[in-house]
Design a protein around this motif. Structure first.
Motif, short mmCIF file in Angstrom:
data_model
loop_
_atom_site.label_atom_id
_atom_site.label_comp_id
_atom_site.label_asym_id
_atom_site.label_seq_id
_atom_site.Cartn_x
_atom_site.Cartn_y
_atom_site.Cartn_z
N UNK A 11 7.96 40.87 11.36
CA UNK A 11 8.64 40.12 10.31
C UNK A 11 8.44 40.90 9.01
N UNK A 12 9.54 41.48 8.54
CA UNK A 12 9.51 42.22 7.28
C UNK A 12 10.36 41.47 6.27
N UNK A 13 9.90 41.43 5.03
CA UNK A 13 10.67 40.81 3.95
C UNK A 13 11.04 41.90 2.96
N UNK A 14 12.32 41.96 2.57
CA UNK A 14 12.72 42.85 1.48
C UNK A 14 12.94 42.00 0.24
N UNK A 15 12.16 42.29 -0.81
CA UNK A 15 12.29 41.58 -2.09
C UNK A 15 12.96 42.50 -3.09
N UNK A 88 13.29 40.30 18.84
CA UNK A 88 13.03 41.74 18.65
C UNK A 88 12.28 42.01 17.35
N UNK A 89 12.28 41.01 16.44
CA UNK A 89 11.72 41.20 15.11
C UNK A 89 12.83 41.18 14.07
N UNK A 90 12.47 40.77 12.86
CA UNK A 90 13.51 40.55 11.84
C UNK A 90 13.17 41.21 10.51
N UNK A 91 14.24 41.53 9.79
CA UNK A 91 14.12 41.98 8.40
C UNK A 91 14.79 40.90 7.57
N UNK A 92 14.01 40.21 6.76
CA UNK A 92 14.57 39.14 5.93
C UNK A 92 15.09 39.74 4.63
N UNK A 93 16.39 39.59 4.41
CA UNK A 93 17.09 40.19 3.25
C UNK A 93 17.63 39.04 2.41
N UNK A 94 16.94 38.76 1.29
CA UNK A 94 17.40 37.67 0.42
C UNK A 94 16.72 36.35 0.70
N UNK A 115 3.61 36.36 12.24
CA UNK A 115 3.08 36.56 10.89
C UNK A 115 3.94 37.58 10.15
N UNK A 116 3.81 37.57 8.84
CA UNK A 116 4.54 38.54 8.03
C UNK A 116 3.81 39.88 8.08
N UNK A 117 4.50 40.93 8.51
CA UNK A 117 3.88 42.25 8.54
C UNK A 117 3.82 42.84 7.13
N UNK A 118 4.91 42.63 6.36
CA UNK A 118 4.92 43.14 4.99
C UNK A 118 6.05 42.51 4.20
N UNK A 119 5.78 42.31 2.91
CA UNK A 119 6.84 41.94 1.96
C UNK A 119 7.00 43.16 1.05
#
Ligand code: AP5
Length: 227
Positions: A11-15, A88-94, A115-119
């Motif tokens: 789980x990746x978050x793009x801020x 498969x895992x996600x990239x959260x965009x927005x 869990x969140x791998x990274x923001x």
């Protein structure tokens, strides 16, 4: 690190503010790591186009450049994350964009043992964002993003990815709405930088350079995070 070596759903978050390159970089990470890009902006635009109740509630809010209610966005994101491809895992965009959304995400992930791998914060200057957004256009076939100056298709008028020849521009990509979106970012989303710093998952990346240079740095960072 590549798709074959990822074992747990990431789980990746793009801020980052509007125009920071979240969508551009998320699509490249998707290709490289086999993750699924989840853009709440795209999900909401889909709901508006489909005329759902959520879409009807969101339309005017999005056109004004304000944030759609936490309840609507969180429900849309939760439903999308329950679909099988997200395993498969996600990239959260927005998403998340408010502390309430961040707390809802924490609860959702805890309930599914993730869990969140990274923001990852894409660090940019506001002034350049207006230029980036006002030149943006998108392939009507596959959603690939382009820019009048910074990223044009190799063959004029034809999408590099799918060959489609029609393109669209977003209704909220005008100078007035961009100003509202930037101010919503600073008031409601920028505090998440401290939120994720406190969780120990915050990373930062300089996102003011060329698209390919940022992609190289970001992909190296993501590779390290998931090692
Ligand atoms: P959303 O669709 O998420 O828009 P945004 O956050 O405003 O972000 P953008 O899509 O504008 O920018 P981006 O960072 O993805 O940049 P891009 O890669 O396209 O949200 C829209 C609306 O939906 C919100 O205003 C809100 O109303 C609602 N909403 C969505 N999520 C919500 C939530 N969680 N809660 C509440 N409301 C929500 O790049 C921009 C352009 O620049 C492109 O043309 C690209 O080619 C170019 N570019 C990219 N990188 C570079 C570079 N390094 N150099 C030069 N050009 C570049």
């Amino acid at each position: 690190m590549d798709a074959a070596t990822i074992t747990a759903p990431a789980v990746l978050i793009l801020l980052g503010p509007p125009g920071a390159g979240k969508g551009t970089q998320a699509r490249m990470l998707e290709d490289k790591f086999g993750l699924v890009q989840l853009s709440t902006g795209d999900l909401l635009r889909g709901a508006v186009a489909a005329g759902t109740e959520a879409g009807k509630a969101a339309k005017a809010v999005m056109e004004a450049g304000d944030l759609v209610s936490d309840g609507i966005v969180t429900a849309i994101l939760r439903d999308r994350m329950a679909e099988t491809d997200c395993a498969k895992g996600v990239i959260l965009d927005g998403f998340p964009r408010t502390t309430v959304q961040a707390e809802a995400l924490d609860g959702l992930l805890a309930s599914t043992d993730q869990k969140i791998n990274a923001a990852i914060s894409l660090e940019v200057d506001d002034t350049e964002m207006v230029t980036r957004i006002s030149g943006r256009y998108t392939c009507a076939g596959c959603g690939e993003g382009y820019h009048d100056t910074y990223k044009q298709p190799a063959e004029d008028g034809k999408c590099d990815k799918c060959g489609h020849t029609e393109f669209t521009r977003r209704a909220d990509d005008n100078a007035e709405t961009v100003a509202s979106r930037l101010s919503a970012y600073h008031a409601q989303t920028a505090p998440l930088i401290d939120y994720y710093q406190a969780q120990g998952v915050l990373k930062g990346i300089d996102a003011m350079g060329q698209i390919d240079d940022i992609a190289r740095d970001l992909q190296a960072l993501v590779g390290d995070i998931m090692d």
